[in-house]
Design an enzyme around this catalytic site. Sequence first.
Site, PDB file in Angstrom:
ATOM      1  NE  ARG A  49      41.662  38.799  36.802  1.00 31.93           N
ATOM      2  CZ  ARG A  49      41.303  39.810  35.994  1.00 31.93           C
ATOM      3  NH1 ARG A  49      40.573  39.559  34.926  1.00 31.93           N
ATOM      4  NH2 ARG A  49      41.663  41.040  36.249  1.00 31.93           N
ATOM      5  CG  ASP A  79      38.193  44.526  46.834  1.00 34.72           C
ATOM      6  OD1 ASP A  79      37.746  44.221  47.952  1.00 34.72           O
ATOM      7  OD2 ASP A  79      37.656  45.374  46.098  1.00 34.72           O
ATOM      8  CG  HIS A  88      41.168  47.036  45.635  1.00 33.45           C
ATOM      9  ND1 HIS A  88      41.511  45.949  44.855  1.00 33.45           N
ATOM     10  CD2 HIS A  88      42.089  47.069  46.643  1.00 33.45           C
ATOM     11  CE1 HIS A  88      42.559  45.352  45.376  1.00 33.45           C
ATOM     12  NE2 HIS A  88      42.941  46.023  46.451  1.00 33.45           N
ATOM     13  CG  ASP A 143      44.262  40.201  39.116  1.00 32.27           C
ATOM     14  OD1 ASP A 143      43.913  40.824  38.096  1.00 32.27           O
ATOM     15  OD2 ASP A 143      43.457  39.659  39.895  1.00 32.27           O
ATOM     16  CG  ASP A 144      44.220  41.366  33.806  1.00 28.98           C
ATOM     17  OD1 ASP A 144      44.905  42.280  34.315  1.00 28.98           O
ATOM     18  OD2 ASP A 144      43.232  41.588  33.080  1.00 28.98           O
ATOM     19  CG  ASP A 169      39.533  53.066  33.428  1.00 27.66           C
ATOM     20  OD1 ASP A 169      38.440  53.403  33.908  1.00 27.66           O
ATOM     21  OD2 ASP A 169      39.676  52.066  32.699  1.00 27.66           O
ATOM     22  CB  SER A 211      35.909  45.259  30.844  1.00 19.17           C
ATOM     23  OG  SER A 211      36.864  44.225  30.642  1.00 19.17           O
TER      24      SER A 211
END
Length: 477
Positions: A150, A177, A223, A245-246, A324, A355
């Site tokens: 991204r 990654d 990762h 990163d988001d 998670d 997701s």
Amino acid sequence: MSCKPSLHCLVCIVCNKDTSLYSDPVLVPPPSLLSFWAMLRKRGSVILCGTFLFVTWNAILVLLLWGRSPLGHPNEPGREQRDLGEEPTDNVVADVLRMADTFEAELELQKEILLKIQGHQSRWELSNRGRAKVIPHKPVIPILVIACNRVTVRRCLDKLLEYRPSAELYPIIVSQDCGHADTAGVIRSYGNKVTHLKQPDLSDIAVRADHRKFQGYYKISRHYHWALNQVFKNLSYSSAVIVEDDLEVAPDFFEYFRALHPVLTSDPTLWCVSAWNDNGRDGYVDPGKANLLYRTDFFPGLGWMLLRELWEELEPKWPTSFWDDWMRQPEQRRNRACIRPEISRTLTFGRQGVSLGQFYDKYLRYIKLNSESVPFTKLDLSYLKEETYRKTFEKEVYSAPMVMYEDVKQGQLKGPGPFRLQYSTKDSFKLLAKNLGIMDDLKSGVPRTGYRGVVSFFSRGRRIYLAPPPGWTQYDP
């Protein structure tokens, strides 16, 4: 009075004040001896008496100096050689000169020692007066950004760099990654402001047939495993804050984690600190309580801090996928809690991902990001200690008046609150949560944001506790 040249130069040495032998005041005879010497000169025995006095005086000096302990330590290298080279000779003047040099060297050594003592004394005095302050050690807390493909990682990094108070205390490490060239170019554009790591294994992972559509989750888990090993094993940091990163961070993001770092390190009943409130949508949090923090049994993620000791515990059994949800299992959680805020310190802007936008349109895009900077490092956070917090929280929850669902939904509550809405089973919890607009899913029996079965949220300006009956003891996985 001047001395005329004479064959008896010893007398001239005594009389001549410009000569180097008597330039040192240590070697000048006492005034009484000088007076006695002058009287003898008047009687015509100047040369004889002068020679006698000179030899006698310097012999005394030689004996006194030779009787002192030699300089240096007994085992000092070269000590024996110096001792052998300092034996008396037949040349008295040379012996006296040598002893004078030795004495002068010792005075210089003692002067240096005195100066050092005075220097230490001045520092002690400054400390006693409060002028010299010891700066406490501040641990370095790296920010580990998990990136892939991204290019909008720029938004994440821009906010981190904007709010970061210290590059030394908060190094930013971007672990990438996927091998996406455009994303790598964005990360490189920050130069030495960030550290860019590249996950070397970009291969597909062999999975069973019904999990092929979850290949992305397997790669993410791989990762995370690699990146956390870099931070804790290769770079040897003692803690880290993980940001994907988001995520966009709040202005007091760094202050929040700095203040909670000692809380996490000192409390074995905690295992993480998260910046995220799963039910933190605007209208479901108290806007006047930006400083309010909670303990939660649910692992929130989305901007969270862990210690190296926890990674050493988890790393050997790290899962191949869905890391998670694995973290939320009882075997990993082990009855430990996380800290979370009333108002989130992170906001996700990543609708696209593995997701496929799950929960994003309904919940995540509406999360309220804190905008008011709270000086957490100056606040007393001792209320978060497990025993203190549990007693205070349960007292507040179960002393609150119990109300019915219809009263909450229709806004018919009277009084400022808080209020308690009771559920009895997992199904009744899910039904109530869904109808009230909070997240209704459970992981290993634990509701999102739940603490001892209780979910706290705001509704129409009042605090509501969605709680199990009194006497709750454990979750039902």
